[in-house]
Design an enzyme around this catalytic site. Sequence first.
Site, PDB file in Angstrom:
ATOM      1  N   HIS A  72      82.169  58.267  64.496  1.00 47.80           N
ATOM      2  CA  HIS A  72      82.229  56.802  64.611  1.00 47.80           C
ATOM      3  C   HIS A  72      81.094  56.112  63.859  1.00 47.80           C
ATOM      4  O   HIS A  72      81.323  55.330  62.925  1.00 47.80           O
ATOM      5  CB  HIS A  72      82.170  56.397  66.090  1.00 47.80           C
ATOM      6  CG  HIS A  72      83.420  56.645  66.848  1.00 47.80           C
ATOM      7  ND1 HIS A  72      84.317  55.640  67.160  1.00 47.80           N
ATOM      8  CD2 HIS A  72      83.943  57.779  67.377  1.00 47.80           C
ATOM      9  CE1 HIS A  72      85.328  56.139  67.840  1.00 47.80           C
ATOM     10  NE2 HIS A  72      85.125  57.444  67.997  1.00 47.80           N
TER      11      HIS A  72
ATOM     12  N   HIS B 191      87.401  63.996  63.653  1.00 49.35           N
ATOM     13  CA  HIS B 191      87.456  63.098  64.807  1.00 49.35           C
ATOM     14  C   HIS B 191      88.561  63.521  65.765  1.00 49.35           C
ATOM     15  O   HIS B 191      88.375  63.505  66.988  1.00 49.35           O
ATOM     16  CB  HIS B 191      87.672  61.651  64.372  1.00 49.35           C
ATOM     17  CG  HIS B 191      87.797  60.715  65.527  1.00 49.35           C
ATOM     18  ND1 HIS B 191      89.019  60.235  65.969  1.00 49.35           N
ATOM     19  CD2 HIS B 191      86.861  60.182  66.372  1.00 49.35           C
ATOM     20  CE1 HIS B 191      88.828  59.453  67.020  1.00 49.35           C
ATOM     21  NE2 HIS B 191      87.534  59.406  67.281  1.00 49.35           N
TER      22      HIS B 191
ATOM     23  N   HIS C  72      80.714  63.431  68.584  1.00 51.34           N
ATOM     24  CA  HIS C  72      81.823  62.480  68.554  1.00 51.34           C
ATOM     25  C   HIS C  72      81.359  61.093  68.115  1.00 51.34           C
ATOM     26  O   HIS C  72      81.720  60.610  67.039  1.00 51.34           O
ATOM     27  CB  HIS C  72      82.499  62.418  69.929  1.00 51.34           C
ATOM     28  CG  HIS C  72      83.622  61.434  70.006  1.00 51.34           C
ATOM     29  ND1 HIS C  72      83.927  60.753  71.160  1.00 51.34           N
ATOM     30  CD2 HIS C  72      84.502  60.990  69.077  1.00 51.34           C
ATOM     31  CE1 HIS C  72      84.956  59.951  70.931  1.00 51.34           C
ATOM     32  NE2 HIS C  72      85.320  60.082  69.678  1.00 51.34           N
TER      33      HIS C  72
ATOM     34  N   ILE D 113      90.225  55.301  67.829  1.00 51.12           N
ATOM     35  CA  ILE D 113      90.093  55.221  69.283  1.00 51.12           C
ATOM     36  C   ILE D 113      88.815  55.926  69.681  1.00 51.12           C
ATOM     37  O   ILE D 113      88.332  56.805  68.947  1.00 51.12           O
ATOM     38  CB  ILE D 113      91.297  55.861  70.012  1.00 51.12           C
ATOM     39  CG1 ILE D 113      91.263  55.577  71.518  1.00 51.12           C
ATOM     40  CG2 ILE D 113      91.342  57.341  69.748  1.00 51.12           C
ATOM     41  CD1 ILE D 113      91.439  54.144  71.893  1.00 51.12           C
TER      42      ILE D 113
ATOM     43  N   ASN E 237      88.109  64.377  69.734  1.00 52.84           N
ATOM     44  CA  ASN E 237      88.480  63.247  70.585  1.00 52.84           C
ATOM     45  C   ASN E 237      89.682  63.491  71.487  1.00 52.84           C
ATOM     46  O   ASN E 237      89.619  63.208  72.684  1.00 52.84           O
ATOM     47  CB  ASN E 237      88.757  62.007  69.721  1.00 52.84           C
ATOM     48  CG  ASN E 237      89.069  60.786  70.560  1.00 52.84           C
ATOM     49  OD1 ASN E 237      88.176  60.193  71.166  1.00 52.84           O
ATOM     50  ND2 ASN E 237      90.330  60.396  70.622  1.00 52.84           N
TER      51      ASN E 237
END
Length: 926
Positions: free
Chosen positions: A590, A777, A585, A926, A781
């Site tokens: 990110h 993602h 993740h 997020i 997530n």
Amino acid sequence: MALANEIMGSRLIFERSSSLASPFQSRFSIKKRTQRTQFSINPFDPKPMRAVNSSGVVAAISEDLVKTLRISTVGRKQEKEEEEEKSVKFKVRAVATVRNKNKEDFKDTLVKHLDAFTDQIGRNVVLELISTQVDPKTNEPKKSTAAVLKDWSKKSKLKAERVHYTAEFTVDSAFGSPGAIMVTNKHQKEFFLESITIEGFACGPVHFPCNSWVQSQKDHPSKRIFFTNQPYLPSETPSGLKTLREKELENLRGNGKGERKLSDRIYDFDVYNDIGNPDISRELARPTFGGPKFPYPRRCRTGRPSTDTDMMSERRVEKPLPMYVPKDEQFEESKQNTFAACRLKAVLHNLIPSLKASILAEDFANFGEIDSLYKEGLLLKLGFQDDMFKKFPLPKIVTTLQKSSEGLLRYDTPKIVSKDKYAWLRDDEFARQAIAGINPVNIERVTSYPPVSNLDPEIYGPGLHSALTEDHIIGNLDGLSVQQALETNRLFMVDYHDIYLPFLDRINALEGRKAYATRTILFLTRLGTLKPIAIELSLPSQSSSNQKSKRVVTPPVDATSNWMWQLAKAHVGSNDAGVHQLVNHWLRTHACLEPFILAAHRQLSAMHPIFKLLDPHMRYTLEINAVARQTLISADGVIESCFTAGQYGLEISSAAYKNKWRFDMEGLPADLIRRGMAVPDPTQPHGLKLLVEDYPYANDGLLLWSAIQTWVRTYVERFYPDPNLIQTDIELQAWYSESINVGHADHRDAEWWPKLSTVDDLVSVITTIIWLASAQHAALNFGQYPYGGYVPNRPPLMRRLIPDELDPEFASFIEDPQKYFFSSIPSLLQTTKFMAVVDTLSTHSPDEEYIGERQLPSIWTGDAEIVDAFYGFSAEIGRIEKEIEKRNHDPSRRNRCGAGVLPYELMAPSSEPGVTCRGVPNSVSI
């Protein structure tokens, strides 16, 4: 007038796509890439007549033009020369859309009133229109007269979210096509400029998508530059825009010096040297990530000074103070409000020391106490709520939340226990989550048995050989031999041995942390489901623990082995939670995307077609990554507090980046093949044959991957009909080079980086980036709370090892195995802190933009064929959503449909706001 309409209307205005709202882009001008749309300007009278066509496009047709068209062919050339000498002036109108804040504090209101007053005495917002042509006399771009936004003072009290202001320019007949607009804000206060539309040119409205904060001239003296929505490759940039194109990129790059102000729009690179806080204590010191010792992607530079005690560490900014990201990357108001409201659930550990001390070491006594977190709320459970609200004047929203939910921290029931309260206990559910849960990207096919470690025995000792034997699994292979199971692709594995083992001595020395390096063997049944058949638990061979360095736990045969098996599965879940959060993740979506985003803003003009393509997939990523550095991955932050690896979490992440991460393997098909979960098969729809046919993550992911790839290919082929255009595109090559050589500097010499020379190369690179930002993602997530919010299902940390018969703890385990289980998983405080965080991370904000959506969908580009293609892409996303819904109701797909089985919706494109366990936003937001 009939002749005028025929010439101007049919050739410049009225021949356009009836399906598009971009009225200035005529259909004939986009059939070939060589026929660029240009805004044709003809002589206009200062007060032009208006002609309205059937599509609603307003064209300005002057009397002078009509007179000119009546002149005989013989005299036309002479008349034209005379008109050029006279340089007739005419007016055009601008409509600027400004987005207001919904809520303003006292300071905002005061400055707003001040600006309304000073606007009346000349301190205005000033616009200048810039032509695509250069004035041969000055060798500078042609400009209109300056114009001010009208009625700012009158409209300052409007409560509307969007306010439209007008301005009027004067241009002459030799102005040419509008290509850019300059904006100067002479007010005290910044404002958010959404778009500008220019009306009055013969081509119809000219659109300037802005979506940017315009700072006060006193803070940023330079004029802001906005370009039309017409895309241009660097080599095609009109002469009047070349200098502005270069200047805007220079402004965005900055000079690499000084500390950034929150109002800056500067994108630059730096290492992760702001994770620790050595000025507070030595225990909070952390190494720098990014460099030979701890390789890592680069992050956005802030330029803050170094700490007092370590010159290599950057001074931290702690909440509630904001971290720097370029101004336009910051959360918009609705997103910020959603994020702040969710964060209120995480205030527990900061409320009062007495509360924290009271529950810090408290374990759950039974499963009913966990259930009470969803039914009653934490403060009610502890009996603190009345005293709490008397002593502390909490924000009104908190007290309202307390009254409305009968407990400050009462959470929604996680989906994993909503359909079947005991589903998480079952072995089939444990295995199902490896292909349809929150971390479906680690499972791999077993190619040799027992598994082999890739660690260096000279460093990690001779005890790297697996303790797994054929005897451990032979009874669970449906009558197959181990070799037959291997040859028929029936054995799979979730292997965390090599990633955890190098860190276990240090992790297990931490207070309240105990971990193994786990391997889980899974068998594919004839029904297409998986079942766990063995779990290997490893410790370093030189471990100080009294336990054996390796042990194998198999499915239970009695009460004692049942509890041993549940504890082993909990340790696997803890390993899985750590790798999911720190590697799959955080790192792979990110952190690894941030360099591509920084380089895009630094090297690709807003006019560049590839920037326009990537733009929605970069939204909010820099901001959420900055928040992560501040509160999630920081020293003593949420990750260190809530996950097994503690302060060594980022070191594990760095090791994965160094040893495992490869950009060329980040696309879905390549990743599936690398893990042995698929084999190439040109007869299949996606060119792959899945070895687990009912693999929900891969099944749905391939639909989205193919849709994204098709859309990207359509787009790339539109602008790059010749590979030479890719090779000579200086901005595109600079973007890719900087992403690799600066943003991923620790891998700059890797041979696996894809080249960027052909259409296929560019399609592959862009598809991978969009896939990672959107579908990948989302899959990793938005199921965090639905699956992880019930902590026994996948504990983020473990506090005790599994006792064997020689351990002193074995007697207490036998006496009360449930108590031992709850003393092994996170405590009450650790649980609620973790739940608050994953609840926030799983929440969609109201302003979320999902795959297939864009801001200003009909005018984000001036290329009408591309707008058409994007609507086609959106329609395909809608079809995929229906197919996913159909699959979730297909009883033959047992890994997503059945009694108590959760449907797999993490790849379902759309979602409502909140925690929904579905929805694919465009970006890592997020």
